[in-house]
Design a protein around this motif. Structure first.
Motif, PDB file in Angstrom:
ATOM      1  N   SER A   1      -8.413  10.303   1.264  1.00 47.24           N
ATOM      2  CA  SER A   1      -9.622   9.557   1.588  1.00 47.24           C
ATOM      3  C   SER A   1      -9.446   8.874   2.935  1.00 47.24           C
ATOM      4  O   SER A   1      -9.053   7.516   2.858  1.00 47.24           O
TER       5      SER A   1
ATOM      6  N   THR B   1     -11.645   7.185   4.378  1.00 44.08           N
ATOM      7  CA  THR B   1     -12.098   5.396   4.356  1.00 44.08           C
ATOM      8  C   THR B   1     -11.086   4.666   3.643  1.00 44.08           C
ATOM      9  O   THR B   1     -10.909   3.542   3.949  1.00 44.08           O
TER      10      THR B   1
ATOM     11  N   THR C   1      -8.160   3.921   6.033  1.00 45.84           N
ATOM     12  CA  THR C   1      -8.741   3.363   7.085  1.00 45.84           C
ATOM     13  C   THR C   1      -8.518   1.678   6.687  1.00 45.84           C
ATOM     14  O   THR C   1      -8.134   0.784   7.491  1.00 45.84           O
ATOM     15  N   GLU C   2      -8.710   1.559   5.365  1.00 46.35           N
ATOM     16  CA  GLU C   2      -8.846   0.120   4.951  1.00 46.35           C
ATOM     17  C   GLU C   2      -7.573  -0.368   4.802  1.00 46.35           C
ATOM     18  O   GLU C   2      -7.219  -1.620   4.818  1.00 46.35           O
TER      19      GLU C   2
END
Length: 131
Positions: free
Chosen positions: A26, A28, A31-32
């Motif tokens: 993922s 996203t 990136t977090e």
């Protein structure tokens, strides 16, 4: 330089998330978890110093069968500052079709950036099983 125990537990859980295929795939989620400027010295000897390229590589990790479970243990936390922590631990995973276990010493540096913990550095070093 004390970091509260509940935050060390949060960092451990974030570290373990990065072992999960559904998180790794993922962009996203990754990136977090990985800070801008993230660098990794992989257990393969590869240096990953382009976060966006690494995120794309992880997202492309498609396996026909689920990856072997990573088991991590022996966590140690060493605060570097009120907003940075060195995490060291061992991990074990089955290696491919051979079924041989792969043992790795791991170290990560997590930094509190804009109020949340993100990994800024990681290194994996292959090792013998702990006796």
């Amino acid at each position: 330089m004390d970091v509260p125990q509940h935050e060390l537990e949060e960092i451990r859980l974030l570290e373990q998330k990065l072992h999960l295929p559904e998180i790794r795939q993922s962009p996203t989620a990754v990136t977090e978890l990985l800070a801008e400027g993230f660098v990794e010295f992989g257990s393969s000897g590869t240096i990953y110093d382009d976060r966006d390229e690494l995120i794309a590589h992880l997202a492309a990790e498609k396996t026909e069968k689920p990856s072997p479970l990573v088991i991590s243990r022996d966590y140690a936390f060493r605060p570097i500052s009120p907003d940075a922590v060195l995490v060291t631990y061992r991990s074990t995973r089955q290696a491919g079709e051979s079924g041989q276990e792969r043992h790795t010493l791991r170290s990560s540096i997590w930094q509190r950036i804009d109020g949340r913990w993100q990994m800024i550095f990681h290194q994996g070093t292959l090792t013998a099983p702990k006796g």
